[in-house]
Enzyme design. Structure first.
Site, mmCIF file in Angstrom:
data_model
loop_
_atom_site.group_PDB
_atom_site.id
_atom_site.type_symbol
_atom_site.label_atom_id
_atom_site.label_comp_id
_atom_site.label_asym_id
_atom_site.label_seq_id
_atom_site.Cartn_x
_atom_site.Cartn_y
_atom_site.Cartn_z
ATOM 1 N N HIS A 16 0.846 -1.196 0.000
ATOM 2 C CA HIS A 16 0.000 0.000 0.000
ATOM 3 C C HIS A 16 0.879 1.243 0.000
ATOM 4 O O HIS A 16 2.104 1.152 0.197
ATOM 5 C CB HIS A 16 -0.936 0.009 1.214
ATOM 6 C CG HIS A 16 -0.245 -0.149 2.530
ATOM 7 N ND1 HIS A 16 0.480 0.837 3.120
ATOM 8 C CD2 HIS A 16 -0.142 -1.216 3.361
ATOM 9 C CE1 HIS A 16 0.975 0.413 4.257
ATOM 10 N NE2 HIS A 16 0.634 -0.846 4.436
ATOM 11 N N ALA A 17 0.241 2.384 -0.206
ATOM 12 C CA ALA A 17 0.902 3.685 -0.056
ATOM 13 C C ALA A 17 0.043 4.521 0.891
ATOM 14 O O ALA A 17 -1.066 4.111 1.248
ATOM 15 C CB ALA A 17 1.020 4.375 -1.416
#
Ligand code: TYD
Length: 140
Positions: A55-56
């Site tokens: 994820h970011a």
């Protein structure tokens, strides 16, 4: 260090005091980090086959430290990719906002410490890579 810069990743070297009793490494948020620490968490008891991350974050900045053992961090800012083998507890990996990260290859009894600029907020996560690419491109 630029605060809040999206797409930034870099290694930070923390000061260490060595003497015959062992090594002491310290981190002062106001001197060594581009943010105030709002949260600390750590990954431990991680099976070697585990993939973490994936994820970011839209705003969150973090520093990742291998307190014990080692692991690999794969990064992508939407245009560049890099891979870091983390095994030195004197070094942290600074991740600005908008960096896609994957953590893998945890050795037995490894501990990954994370210093974070904000409290936990699921709304700040981008968990879909296509969505991340889109938002990263818009920032450029
Ligand atoms: P996640 O950030 O997806 O883990 P990782 O990136 O290390 O693979 O978080 C896993 C779960 O833990 C998810 O349900 C959210 C929860 N969580 C919290 O409640 N507080 C926190 O500070 C963090 C980092 C995660």
């Amino acid at each position: 260090l630029a605060t809040g810069n999206s797409g930034v990743f870099e290694i930070l070297d923390f000061p260490t005091i060595e003497d015959s009793r062992g090594d002491l490494t310290f981190i002062e948020a106001s001197t060594h980090l581009p943010f105030r620490i709002a949260r600390v968490y750590f990954l431990h008891n991680v099976p070697s086959a585990s993939d973490r991350g994936g994820h970011a974050h839209r705003a969150l900045q973090q520093v990742i430290l291998p307190l014990a053992g080692s692991f690999t961090v794969d990064l992508d800012d939407g245009s560049q990719r890099a891979s870091f083998s983390m095994n030195n507890p004197r070094q942290g990996l600074l991740l600005g906002s908008m960096v896609w990260r994957e953590l893998r290859g945890f050795t037995k009894n490894s501990i990954c410490l994370v210093l974070a600029s904000q409290p936990y907020d699921e709304e700040d996560y981008i968990r879909d890579y296509q969505q991340f690419s889109l938002e990263a491109r818009r920032l450029r």
